[in-house]
Design a protein around this motif. Structure first.
Motif, PDB file in Angstrom:
ATOM      1  N   ASP A 146       0.849  -1.189   0.000  1.00 19.16           N
ATOM      2  CA  ASP A 146       0.000   0.000   0.000  1.00 19.16           C
ATOM      3  C   ASP A 146       0.889   1.245   0.000  1.00 19.16           C
ATOM      4  OD1 ASP A 146      -1.825   1.971   0.330  1.00 19.16           O
ATOM      5  OD2 ASP A 146      -2.526   1.338   2.314  1.00 19.16           O
ATOM      6  N   ASN A 147       1.003   1.876  -1.151  1.00 21.28           N
ATOM      7  CA  ASN A 147       1.811   3.093  -1.220  1.00 21.28           C
ATOM      8  C   ASN A 147       1.004   4.349  -0.929  1.00 21.28           C
ATOM      9  OD1 ASN A 147       4.230   1.932  -1.684  1.00 21.28           O
ATOM     10  ND2 ASN A 147       4.263   2.282  -3.899  1.00 21.28           N
ATOM     11  N   ARG A 148      -0.335   4.198  -0.966  1.00 23.50           N
ATOM     12  CA  ARG A 148      -1.164   5.380  -0.774  1.00 23.50           C
ATOM     13  C   ARG A 148      -0.966   5.957   0.621  1.00 23.50           C
ATOM     14  NH1 ARG A 148      -5.783   3.495  -2.631  1.00 23.50           N
ATOM     15  NH2 ARG A 148      -5.817   4.466  -4.686  1.00 23.50           N
ATOM     16  N   ILE A 149      -0.932   5.059   1.612  1.00 22.64           N
ATOM     17  CA  ILE A 149      -0.782   5.530   2.993  1.00 22.64           C
ATOM     18  C   ILE A 149       0.604   6.175   3.183  1.00 22.64           C
ATOM     19  CG2 ILE A 149      -0.009   3.267   3.906  1.00 22.64           C
ATOM     20  CD1 ILE A 149      -2.237   5.757   5.752  1.00 22.64           C
ATOM     21  N   VAL A 150       1.596   5.601   2.501  1.00 20.80           N
ATOM     22  CA  VAL A 150       2.939   6.178   2.600  1.00 20.80           C
ATOM     23  C   VAL A 150       2.932   7.583   1.990  1.00 20.80           C
ATOM     24  CG1 VAL A 150       5.367   5.868   2.035  1.00 20.80           C
ATOM     25  CG2 VAL A 150       3.928   3.861   2.425  1.00 20.80           C
ATOM     26  N   ARG A 151       2.264   7.708   0.834  1.00 23.90           N
ATOM     27  CA  ARG A 151       2.199   9.019   0.189  1.00 23.90           C
ATOM     28  C   ARG A 151       1.509  10.041   1.084  1.00 23.90           C
ATOM     29  NH1 ARG A 151      -2.302   9.976  -4.148  1.00 23.90           N
ATOM     30  NH2 ARG A 151      -3.413   9.600  -2.200  1.00 23.90           N
ATOM     31  N   ASN A 152       0.382   9.618   1.711  1.00 22.23           N
ATOM     32  CA  ASN A 152      -0.341  10.561   2.572  1.00 22.23           C
ATOM     33  C   ASN A 152       0.548  11.079   3.702  1.00 22.23           C
ATOM     34  OD1 ASN A 152      -2.466  10.063   0.944  1.00 22.23           O
ATOM     35  ND2 ASN A 152      -3.681   8.917   2.437  1.00 22.23           N
ATOM     36  N   PHE A 153       1.247  10.154   4.345  1.00 25.31           N
ATOM     37  CA  PHE A 153       2.122  10.585   5.436  1.00 25.31           C
ATOM     38  C   PHE A 153       3.280  11.439   4.900  1.00 25.31           C
ATOM     39  CE2 PHE A 153       0.299   7.097   8.159  1.00 25.31           C
ATOM     40  CZ  PHE A 153      -0.094   7.920   9.202  1.00 25.31           C
ATOM     41  N   THR A 154       3.700  11.157   3.675  1.00 28.51           N
ATOM     42  CA  THR A 154       4.777  11.956   3.086  1.00 28.51           C
ATOM     43  C   THR A 154       4.340  13.407   2.918  1.00 28.51           C
ATOM     44  OG1 THR A 154       5.507   9.997   1.881  1.00 28.51           O
ATOM     45  CG2 THR A 154       6.327  12.128   1.111  1.00 28.51           C
ATOM     46  N   ILE A 155       3.132  13.569   2.350  1.00 33.02           N
ATOM     47  CA  ILE A 155       2.624  14.930   2.142  1.00 33.02           C
ATOM     48  C   ILE A 155       2.465  15.640   3.484  1.00 33.02           C
ATOM     49  CG2 ILE A 155       0.649  16.267   1.310  1.00 33.02           C
ATOM     50  CD1 ILE A 155       0.256  13.960  -0.784  1.00 33.02           C
ATOM     51  N   ALA A 156       1.890  14.922   4.463  1.00 33.46           N
ATOM     52  CA  ALA A 156       1.682  15.519   5.786  1.00 33.46           C
ATOM     53  C   ALA A 156       3.011  15.938   6.410  1.00 33.46           C
ATOM     54  CB  ALA A 156       0.950  14.529   6.694  1.00 33.46           C
ATOM     55  N   THR A 157       4.044  15.121   6.210  1.00 30.69           N
ATOM     56  CA  THR A 157       5.352  15.440   6.774  1.00 30.69           C
ATOM     57  C   THR A 157       5.844  16.782   6.254  1.00 30.69           C
ATOM     58  OG1 THR A 157       5.922  13.094   6.855  1.00 30.69           O
ATOM     59  CG2 THR A 157       7.751  14.659   6.972  1.00 30.69           C
ATOM     60  N   VAL A 158       5.758  16.951   4.939  1.00 26.48           N
ATOM     61  CA  VAL A 158       6.288  18.180   4.342  1.00 26.48           C
ATOM     62  C   VAL A 158       5.454  19.387   4.785  1.00 26.48           C
ATOM     63  CG1 VAL A 158       6.801  19.363   2.184  1.00 26.48           C
ATOM     64  CG2 VAL A 158       7.232  16.905   2.394  1.00 26.48           C
ATOM     65  N   VAL A 159       4.128  19.227   4.729  1.00 26.42           N
ATOM     66  CA  VAL A 159       3.259  20.358   5.078  1.00 26.42           C
ATOM     67  C   VAL A 159       3.477  20.780   6.532  1.00 26.42           C
ATOM     68  CG1 VAL A 159       0.852  21.052   5.409  1.00 26.42           C
ATOM     69  CG2 VAL A 159       1.532  19.804   3.344  1.00 26.42           C
ATOM     70  N   TRP A 160       3.406  19.822   7.457  1.00 28.39           N
ATOM     71  CA  TRP A 160       3.543  20.167   8.877  1.00 28.39           C
ATOM     72  C   TRP A 160       4.958  20.600   9.207  1.00 28.39           C
ATOM     73  CZ3 TRP A 160      -0.704  21.538  10.735  1.00 28.39           C
ATOM     74  CH2 TRP A 160      -1.897  20.823  10.534  1.00 28.39           C
ATOM     75  N   ILE A 162      -7.618   5.284   9.325  1.00 29.71           N
ATOM     76  CA  ILE A 162      -8.020   5.864  10.623  1.00 29.71           C
ATOM     77  C   ILE A 162      -6.796   6.473  11.299  1.00 29.71           C
ATOM     78  CG2 ILE A 162      -8.889   5.338  12.931  1.00 29.71           C
ATOM     79  CD1 ILE A 162     -10.594   3.141  11.682  1.00 29.71           C
ATOM     80  N   HIS A 163      -5.679   5.760  11.250  1.00 32.84           N
ATOM     81  CA  HIS A 163      -4.452   6.256  11.853  1.00 32.84           C
ATOM     82  C   HIS A 163      -4.068   7.602  11.228  1.00 32.84           C
ATOM     83  CE1 HIS A 163       0.172   5.735  12.398  1.00 32.84           C
ATOM     84  NE2 HIS A 163      -0.302   6.663  13.156  1.00 32.84           N
ATOM     85  N   PHE A 164      -4.066   7.632   9.904  1.00 30.19           N
ATOM     86  CA  PHE A 164      -3.634   8.860   9.232  1.00 30.19           C
ATOM     87  C   PHE A 164      -4.539  10.040   9.587  1.00 30.19           C
ATOM     88  CE2 PHE A 164      -3.887  11.919   5.756  1.00 30.19           C
ATOM     89  CZ  PHE A 164      -2.570  12.319   5.704  1.00 30.19           C
ATOM     90  N   TRP A 165      -5.838   9.859   9.355  1.00 33.26           N
ATOM     91  CA  TRP A 165      -6.747  10.995   9.572  1.00 33.26           C
ATOM     92  C   TRP A 165      -6.884  11.326  11.043  1.00 33.26           C
ATOM     93  CZ3 TRP A 165      -7.152  14.231   5.930  1.00 33.26           C
ATOM     94  CH2 TRP A 165      -7.054  13.804   4.597  1.00 33.26           C
ATOM     95  N   GLY A 166      -6.862  10.303  11.893  1.00 27.27           N
ATOM     96  CA  GLY A 166      -6.911  10.549  13.337  1.00 27.27           C
ATOM     97  C   GLY A 166      -5.743  11.406  13.779  1.00 27.27           C
ATOM     98  N   TRP A 167      -4.559  11.060  13.287  1.00 30.28           N
ATOM     99  CA  TRP A 167      -3.368  11.809  13.689  1.00 30.28           C
ATOM    100  C   TRP A 167      -3.442  13.254  13.199  1.00 30.28           C
ATOM    101  CZ3 TRP A 167      -0.252  10.398  17.397  1.00 30.28           C
ATOM    102  CH2 TRP A 167       0.962  11.051  17.568  1.00 30.28           C
ATOM    103  N   GLN A 168      -3.940  13.433  11.969  1.00 31.18           N
ATOM    104  CA  GLN A 168      -4.038  14.803  11.454  1.00 31.18           C
ATOM    105  C   GLN A 168      -5.067  15.608  12.255  1.00 31.18           C
ATOM    106  OE1 GLN A 168      -1.500  15.122   9.448  1.00 31.18           O
ATOM    107  NE2 GLN A 168      -1.377  12.893   9.405  1.00 31.18           N
ATOM    108  N   MET A 169      -6.151  14.953  12.671  1.00 30.66           N
ATOM    109  CA  MET A 169      -7.166  15.646  13.472  1.00 30.66           C
ATOM    110  C   MET A 169      -6.573  16.086  14.810  1.00 30.66           C
ATOM    111  SD  MET A 169      -9.838  15.792  11.666  1.00 30.66           S
ATOM    112  CE  MET A 169     -11.103  16.283  12.824  1.00 30.66           C
ATOM    113  N   ILE A 170      -5.757  15.221  15.384  1.00 34.12           N
ATOM    114  CA  ILE A 170      -5.125  15.558  16.661  1.00 34.12           C
ATOM    115  C   ILE A 170      -4.224  16.778  16.486  1.00 34.12           C
ATOM    116  CG2 ILE A 170      -3.374  14.766  18.306  1.00 34.12           C
ATOM    117  CD1 ILE A 170      -4.671  11.915  17.890  1.00 34.12           C
ATOM    118  N   ILE A 171      -3.505  16.814  15.380  1.00 36.59           N
ATOM    119  CA  ILE A 171      -2.623  17.955  15.123  1.00 36.59           C
ATOM    120  C   ILE A 171      -3.447  19.234  14.986  1.00 36.59           C
ATOM    121  CG2 ILE A 171      -0.996  18.952  13.480  1.00 36.59           C
ATOM    122  CD1 ILE A 171      -0.169  16.018  12.811  1.00 36.59           C
TER     123      ILE A 171
END
Lengths: 703, 65
Positions: free
Chosen positions: A9-23, A96-105
């Motif tokens: 699953d590369n999609r989840i990796v990509r999502n976290f990649t984008i979040a890393t750069v943005v945050w 859930i992990h990805f979006w949950g973590w972003q919501m917490i941020i």
């Protein structure tokens, strides 16, 4: 043997990649903003929502949990699937992990500027968010262990051990440090008080550095460094020793954050000894990383990924050498509360976490989008800008830290303080604040350059959400006869995790239990009384405004400090402090003995415009405290919560608390009015003054 | 000076000494584990992150051995 076909699953990796750069950009921008606020208080923008005290925690939280957190998940989700030869356990849990973590941020980014905070460093988020963090972390844990259990590779590579240790230890740390009783939806008081609270907090914060900023990144180092260099790690045997000794020893070293405080001596010594021992595994890891490149240093010259990784590992080595040195009491006496510590943590954050993340991003993004990097030149420019930024930042802060510390401690030949006015020592180091901000700006510009480069890279390629792979399934247990014990454990993730918990629990328990058990041994000083309702409310304002970001409440037993501030702080004075507010940095002076030092009027004018009382002061103005009404609705429940925590208010006091509060407020208001500053009793400033005037006065001998 | 009242606590130094002994024991045990691990096992392990299809392993063995 039958070969199974599946996909990563590369999609989840990509999502976290984008979040890393943005945050990353956001977190570093807030860092730059607070750096400039220290140069010019005007940049606090005259609004309470972006004052230094409130957004410094936003910077630390954003960089640690948003930037490094997302980068950790990016690396884990990429490497774990490949090391296990299995897709993540559940796509739903990943999401859930990805979006949950972003919501917490996002929740953090909203609540911290609003002043909703527990005041405990790197654990500032209030109880509702704490619960959300725990839940999302459990989701991550299930997803990770699920993947490990259904893996197609029999052996667990050392990177996975580091991931497992991270997941279980962060859970333990977060839960123990979040023992708190809610007062309202947005306010809670911690279970522990004073010395105990300080010990638990720094046990947490130290190990957050260990298990959020270090162990997951060591796992990433053990995966991505060999990957990028295309050669195995220098010594796998060393990595076994590295792992077990590191996770064991790290836990014990927390008390080195509390040297010379009111913490029991034996706990301080324990912290020092284990901090020195920590040097061995840390450097074992660094050497293992650097020597992986033996005979391949020519590649480092050409490959920007390796450049970043090499500097990251070197910064790790420097930072982990400095840490034990700072844990020596004689060094700590100079460095603590100064910018030296700020420099130390930024070698770690900018060098180790930042550069390792950038290296991985430059390696990963072209692979995720099936292309090559848009511009190697821009990446090389980023590398040099980053390096230059770190050099500017660190050298300025070392200089400033040592200068200020020497000035604090300087006596004249007559035996009086040479710089009795704290502000003098601040003005002396202000030029360093400029250099620091410049360093930060250069570093951030490099990151923005990287973001541009990565976006262009992604645009020229095509993202493939599924990456096909194949591997034979795991066969039943094959016996090799006499089996090495470590091989036994590293094939069994659950037992491995339990063993890791045992290893980290030993240090934590030894540290915390005695201090908790000896609670009764902290001499209750008869004159130390619970805060009055008004003082308690004022204390909560002190917490809301983040005063503890810049002011300590812990006078150390040095002559230079007792001369400047007054009697050194005793453990027994803090027994009703839920939470403790010792602070860790003196951008301004210590406040533990500020009570009674100035008239009420001084505080009134000073809070409205600090520079009017202390010309040149870099403290922000707090005019809203003079105009906003104190929210007394929760007074009763605050008293009740304190009672539940063992603070001896008389029975039924919660019903009379508001009356007492108003009476005390009237008195202060009257005093201010007489002095020429007509202040209404219901304003927030009255409560804050009440608290400040109470500070440290309990043990004063009254004439 | 700061915490004389805790110094009088009986046996508190046991914690420190126990900690030291424990960590030294752990270190020794782990080092013995690491040394006794057999060569073939270590070789497999250290190659896990690299491309592990057989062809590549043989290829990289040629390059790095």
């Amino acid at each position: 043997m039958e070969i199974e076909r599946f996909s990563y699953d590369n999609r989840i990796v990509r999502n976290f990649t984008i979040a890393t750069v943005v945050w990353g950009v956001v977190g570093m921008f807030v860092g730059l903003l607070i750096a400039t606020q220290l140069i010019s208080p005007i940049l606090n923008l005259a609004t309470q929502y972006v004052t230094y005290g409130r957004i410094r925690p936003l910077h630390t939280n954003a960089v640690i949990f948003a930037f490094v957190g997302n980068a950790m998940f990016m690396g884990v989700y990429y490497s774990l699937q490949r090391l296990c030869k299995a897709r993540m356990f559940s796509d739903l849990l990943s999401r859930i992990h990805f979006w949950g973590w972003q919501m917490i941020i996002v929740a953090a980014a909203v609540t911290l500027p609003l002043g909703i905070t527990t005041s405990k460093e790197y654990a500032e988020l209030e109880w509702l968010i704490d619960i959300a963090i725990a839940l999302v972390w459990v989701v991550f844990a299930i997803n990770m262990f699920g993947t490990i259990i259904k893996r197609r590779e029999r052996h667990m590579y050392v990177a996975i051990w580091f991931y497992i240790a991270t997941v279980v230890t962060v859970a333990v740390l977060h839960i123990v440090n979040s023992f708190e009783i809610p007062v309202t939806l947005f306010k809670s008081y911690p279970l522990f008080a004073g010395v105990q609270d300080a010990l638990v907090q720094w046990w947490y914060a130290h190990n957050a550095v260990a298990f959020f900023l270090t162990t997951p990144y060591l796992g990433l180092m053990y995966y991505f460094l060999p990957k990028a260099a295309n050669r195995p790690v220098y010594s796998y045997r060393l990595s076994i020793v590295h792992f077990w000794t590191l996770i064991f020893i790290y836990i014990w070293a927390g008390p080195h954050h509390l040297l010379y405080t009111a913490l029991p001596d034996w706990a301080q010594s324990l912290g020092t000894v284990f901090s020195i021992m920590l040097l061995a595994p840390s450097w074992g890891g660094m050497i293992n990383g650097l020597l992986t490149l033996r005979g391949a240093w020519d590649k480092v010259r050409e490959d920007v990924v390796l450049k970043f990784l090499v500097v990251a590992v070197t910064a790790y080595g420097m930072s982990t050498f400095e840490g034990p040195m700072l844990s020596l009491k004689n060094v700590n006496a100079i460095a603590h509360y100064t910018d030296w510590i700020i420099s130390h943590v930024h070698i770690g954050a900018l060098g180790w976490n930042g550069f390792l993340t950038f290296g991985i991003l430059y390696w990963l993004v072209p692979r995720l989008w099936n292309t090559t990097l848009y511009s190697k030149k821009l990446a090389a420019a980023h590398f040099w800008m980053g390096l230059l930024g770190i050099v500017f930042y660190a050298s300025a802060m070392y200089w400033s830290g040592i200068t200020q510390s020497l000035m604090w401690k300087q006596f004249t030949s007559l035996g009086i303080l040479q710089y009795p006015n704290f502000l003098e020592t601040v003005l002396q180091i202000k030029p360093m604040f400029h250099i620091r901000a410049a360093g930060g700006a250069i570093y951030l510009s490099g990151v923005i350059l990287m973001a541009y480069n990565l976006v262009r890279t992604a645009k020229r390629g095509t993202f493939a959400p599924e990456e096909a792979a194949e591997a034979p399934p795991l066969q039943g247990e094959i016996s090799h006869g006499k089996e090495n014990r470590h091989r036994w454990i590293e094939k069994r993730p659950v037992q491995f995790a339990l063993l890791a918990v045992v290893v980290i629990a030993i240090g934590g328990l030894v540290e915390i239990i005695p201090t908790y058990v000896v609670k009764s041994n902290i001499p209750t000083i008869a004159s130390v009384k619970p805060y009055t309702p008004l003082e308690l409310q004022g204390r909560d304002l002190y917490i809301r405004e983040g005063c503890n970001s810049c002011h300590s409440q812990m006078v150390r037993p040095f002559r230079s400090e007792t001369e400047r501030y007054g009697e050194y702080s005793k453990a027994g004075e803090f027994v009703y402090d839920h939470p403790f507010l010792w602070g860790s940095k003196r951008t301004g002076p210590d406040l533990h003995r500020v009570g009674g030092k100035y008239p009420n009027l001084w505080h009134y004018i000073h809070m409205n415009e600090p520079a009017s009382m202390s010309p040149g002061s870099i403290m922000p103005s707090y005019p809203w405290l003079l105009t906003q009404d104190l929210d007394i609705a929760a007074t009763g429940s605050k008293i009740q919560t304190m009672q539940a925590l063992g603070v001896p208010y008389p029975k039924g006091y919660e019903t009379r608390a508001v009356e007492d509060l108003q009476a005390q407020a009237e008195a202060i208001s009257l005093d201010l009015t007489k002095a020429g500053a007509p202040a209404e009793p219901q304003k927030e400033i009255i409560a804050l003054i009440a608290y400040l005037q109470r500070l440290g006065t309990d043990i004063r001998v009254r004439e | 000076m700061i915490s004389e009242y805790l110094r009088s606590l009986e046996g508190i130094e046991v914690f420190g000494v126990a900690g030291l002994i424990l960590s030294i024991l752990l270190f020794i045990v782990v080092v013995i584990w690491a040394i006794r691990a057999d060569r073939a096992y270590i070789r497999t392990m250290e190659r896990l992150p690299l491309d592990t299809s057989n062809a590549t392993v043989e290829h990289s063995e040629k390059v790095y051995s």
